[in-house]
Design a protein around this motif. Structure first.
Motif, short mmCIF file in Angstrom:
data_model
loop_
_atom_site.label_atom_id
_atom_site.label_comp_id
_atom_site.label_asym_id
_atom_site.label_seq_id
_atom_site.Cartn_x
_atom_site.Cartn_y
_atom_site.Cartn_z
N ILE A 1 37.31 40.07 52.84
CA ILE A 1 36.53 39.43 51.77
C ILE A 1 37.05 39.86 50.40
CG2 ILE A 1 34.24 39.30 50.71
CD1 ILE A 1 33.05 39.55 53.52
N THR A 2 37.32 41.16 50.27
CA THR A 2 37.87 41.66 49.00
C THR A 2 39.20 41.00 48.70
OG1 THR A 2 36.80 43.80 49.38
CG2 THR A 2 38.59 43.74 47.77
N TRP A 3 40.05 40.86 49.73
CA TRP A 3 41.34 40.21 49.52
C TRP A 3 41.16 38.77 49.05
CZ3 TRP A 3 43.15 36.40 53.21
CH2 TRP A 3 44.36 35.81 52.83
N LEU A 4 40.25 38.03 49.72
CA LEU A 4 40.01 36.64 49.31
C LEU A 4 39.53 36.56 47.87
CD1 LEU A 4 38.35 35.18 52.54
CD2 LEU A 4 40.63 34.68 51.64
N PHE A 5 38.59 37.45 47.51
CA PHE A 5 38.05 37.43 46.15
C PHE A 5 39.13 37.80 45.13
CE2 PHE A 5 36.22 39.91 42.64
CZ PHE A 5 35.43 38.94 42.05
N VAL A 6 39.82 38.91 45.41
CA VAL A 6 40.84 39.37 44.46
C VAL A 6 41.98 38.35 44.36
CG1 VAL A 6 42.57 41.15 44.02
CG2 VAL A 6 40.28 41.79 44.77
N SER A 7 42.39 37.83 45.53
CA SER A 7 43.50 36.87 45.52
C SER A 7 43.14 35.62 44.72
CB SER A 7 43.88 36.50 46.95
OG SER A 7 44.37 37.61 47.64
N ARG A 8 41.94 35.10 44.98
CA ARG A 8 41.53 33.89 44.26
C ARG A 8 41.43 34.16 42.76
NH1 ARG A 8 39.39 29.60 46.97
NH2 ARG A 8 38.02 29.12 45.23
N ARG A 9 40.84 35.31 42.42
CA ARG A 9 40.67 35.63 41.00
C ARG A 9 42.02 35.88 40.33
NH1 ARG A 9 39.78 40.08 37.70
NH2 ARG A 9 38.31 39.71 35.99
N VAL A 10 42.84 36.70 41.00
CA VAL A 10 44.15 37.01 40.42
C VAL A 10 45.01 35.76 40.34
CG1 VAL A 10 46.29 38.27 40.80
CG2 VAL A 10 44.10 39.42 41.11
N MET A 11 45.00 34.97 41.41
CA MET A 11 45.81 33.76 41.41
C MET A 11 45.35 32.77 40.35
SD MET A 11 48.28 34.11 43.44
CE MET A 11 48.85 32.42 43.29
N LYS A 12 44.04 32.70 40.12
CA LYS A 12 43.54 31.80 39.08
C LYS A 12 44.04 32.24 37.70
CE LYS A 12 39.34 29.69 37.21
NZ LYS A 12 39.80 29.86 35.83
N ARG A 13 43.98 33.57 37.46
CA ARG A 13 44.47 34.05 36.16
C ARG A 13 45.96 33.82 36.01
NH1 ARG A 13 41.02 37.58 33.51
NH2 ARG A 13 42.44 37.22 31.77
N ILE A 14 46.70 34.06 37.11
CA ILE A 14 48.15 33.85 37.05
C ILE A 14 48.47 32.37 36.89
CG2 ILE A 14 50.27 34.01 38.41
CD1 ILE A 14 49.23 36.62 39.54
N ASP A 15 47.71 31.50 37.57
CA ASP A 15 47.92 30.06 37.41
C ASP A 15 47.64 29.63 35.98
OD1 ASP A 15 48.69 29.77 40.02
OD2 ASP A 15 46.72 29.14 40.74
N ASP A 16 46.59 30.21 35.36
CA ASP A 16 46.30 29.89 33.96
C ASP A 16 47.44 30.32 33.05
OD1 ASP A 16 43.88 28.87 34.72
OD2 ASP A 16 42.71 30.66 34.21
N ILE A 17 47.97 31.53 33.31
CA ILE A 17 49.10 32.01 32.51
C ILE A 17 50.32 31.11 32.72
CG2 ILE A 17 50.74 33.92 32.24
CD1 ILE A 17 48.47 35.84 32.91
N SER A 18 50.56 30.70 33.97
CA SER A 18 51.69 29.82 34.25
C SER A 18 51.53 28.47 33.56
CB SER A 18 51.84 29.63 35.76
OG SER A 18 52.07 30.87 36.42
N ALA A 19 50.30 27.93 33.59
CA ALA A 19 50.06 26.63 32.94
C ALA A 19 50.29 26.74 31.43
CB ALA A 19 48.63 26.17 33.23
N SER A 20 49.79 27.83 30.84
CA SER A 20 50.01 28.02 29.40
C SER A 20 51.50 28.18 29.09
CB SER A 20 49.23 29.24 28.90
OG SER A 20 47.84 29.07 29.11
#
Length: 481
Positions: free
Chosen positions: A179-198
């Motif tokens: 569960i921690t992995w899913l939460f961290v992965s989704r959160r981290v990936m979302k932030r990284i995707d935002d950085i990539s989009a910018s």
């Protein structure tokens, strides 16, 4: 499948997997250690109880013989607890006890050794249920055999409970880790995707794009803040480059056009050597103006490329300002004004002497050109002071000042508030001052005094030393900063 593969390649997945593995192994080792030690402790308690029972019954037998031993065992078997007793005669007939069935070899090997056996308890196990027990068997005088033991039912139930708890705990650790992995992965990936989009938007030319900030001051927020500052600086530099390019094209077009016109006119109209000479002199003057522009641009570029603090040394500002005053005081007086100097004694700063000299010269010449009051005499004031942990140098005049909207713009390259540009100049003097101020860890600031304008830069003061010489560029012996 592609999305799952992408997740498994992320740092968050690898860290979560490492966390699950390490925590599971540590938890397993800890729980196994607790289980083994608990089992060992309970086994010791069983052995101690059996030995205590044997010692007590042996004393009864020694004092009162078999009759007293039988009575004692009979009395104890009436209490429903985990203790087990069995007394048999030389023929194997049970005399007293609470064991219904037992392997015959246990009674035959009456050596006093500790054994784990299966048995059926008398009067309890109506369905012939086998139990486990830890027993000792001794042979008494007269061929009697005495068995004393302890039922292991509670012990086994506790061991099973501990084992189930271990398995449940390991399962919970794995599930919570997932569960921690899913939460961290989704959160981290979302932030990284935002950085990539910018980043993609910036690469596509939108320099105004900035990285999103969640506002929780985590490492991603701190990274985003620093990157946004960097992007803002890059945007300013790119805009400055664009403005410089536009201004160069504008400022160089006129002198180059004049050069072309004079050359064409000389080739067309000049009839003698004097005409050609005048055309060449005018061309040389325009060429000198162009060279001054390029030299100023190159000097500003060199200053901006230097690392802060690489060219700094202790400088006596009183001596530096006195040299500038000796040079410019007659010039200001010829213009009908005066130059005032106001510096405290022993004012020292870590700076580049030549660059600060050029800064003060540029600011004084700027005041001479644009600081004349509408009525009265021109007054230029050159002052210095210590403010906090910085040395402040300022040049003031009593002229009309600068419109508030242009206080920042006037520091850009090729910016000249005189739209007609009838006054000589390149519009690079204040840009050079700004570059020097930044090299010294400070800034160039303007303030309208109504009347007049004050331009100031700040420098790092010199730390006093105990000995040395004060030559204007060496140590500041005995000065107070």
């Amino acid at each position: 499948m592609t999305r799952f593969t992408r997740f498994t390649r992320t740092t968050a997945f690898k860290l979560s997997l490492l966390y699950i593995t390490v925590f599971t192994v540590i938890s397993g080792i800890l729980l196994v250690y607790i289980a083994e030690n608990t089992d060992h402790l309970m086994s010791e308690q069983v052995v101690q109880t059996i030995d205590a029972e044997l010692n007590g019954l042996s004393e009864v037998y020694v004092r009162g013989g078999v009759r007293n031993l039988v009575e004692t065992i009979d009395r104890r078997t009436r209490h429903p607890d985990a203790s087990l007793y069995l007394l048999v005669d030389f023929s194997g007939n049970a005399l007293v006890g609470n064991i219904a069935r037992l392997p015959t070899m246990v009674l035959e090997e009456a050596d006093g050794g500790l054994r784990r056996v299966r048995y059926t308890r008398l009067g309890v196990d109506t369905e012939d249920v086998e139990r486990q027990a830890m027993v000792r068997t001794f042979e008494l005088r007269g061929g009697f055999r005495l068995l004393v033991g302890r039922d292991l039912g509670d012990h086994l139930r506790f061991s099973n409970l501990l084992g189930n708890a271990l398995r449940l705990w390991l399962a919970v650790v794995v599930v919570m880790g997932a569960i921690t992995w899913l939460f961290v992965s989704r959160r981290v990936m979302k932030r990284i995707d935002d950085i990539s989009a910018s980043s993609r938007a910036i690469m596509n030319g939108d320099l105004s794009e900035r990285l999103s900030i969640a506002g929780n001051d985590d490492e991603f927020d701190r990274l985003a803040i620093n990157l946004n500052v960097m992007l803002e600086r890059i945007e300013i530099l790119m805009q400055s480059m664009k403005d410089v390019t536009d201004n160069i094209a504008h400022d160089l077009k006129t002198p180059l056009t004049r050069l072309q016109t004079r050359i064409e006119t000389a080739l067309r109209d000049a009839k003698n050597e004097q005409g050609y000479r005048e055309a060449l002199e005018a061309t040389l003057e325009e060429t000198d103006h162009l060279l001054r522009i390029f030299n100023s641009l190159l000097r500003i570029a060199r200053i901006e490329s230097m690392a802060p603090g690489t060219v700094l040394e202790p400088v006596d500002l009183n001596k530096l300002v006195a040299e500038i005053a000796d040079l410019y005081e007659p010039l200001v007086e010829d213009e009908g004004g005066r130059l005032d100097i106001n510096l405290p004694d022993g004012l020292m700063a870590d700076c580049n002497r030549d660059m600060i000299n050029q800064v003060l010269v540029n600011l004084i010449e700027n005041a001479l050109k644009y600081g004349r009051p509408e009525a009265g005499d021109l007054v230029i004031s050159l002052s210095g002071r210590i403010e906090g942990e910085r040395v402040i140098l300022s040049v003031s005049d009593n002229g009309p000042g600068i419109p508030h909207k242009d206080l920042d713009r006037v520091q850009d390259r090729f910016v000249r508030l005189e739209e007609s540009r009838s006054e000589p100049g390149t519009g690079l003097g204040l840009s050079l001052v700004k570059a020097v101020a930044r090299l010294h860890g400070g800034d160039l600031r303007f303030k309208n005094e109504a009347p007049g304008l004050t331009a100031r830069i700040d420098l790092k003061p010199v730390t006093p030393v105990s000995s040395g010489s004060n030559d204007g560029q060496g140590n500041a012996a005995g000065t107070t900063s």
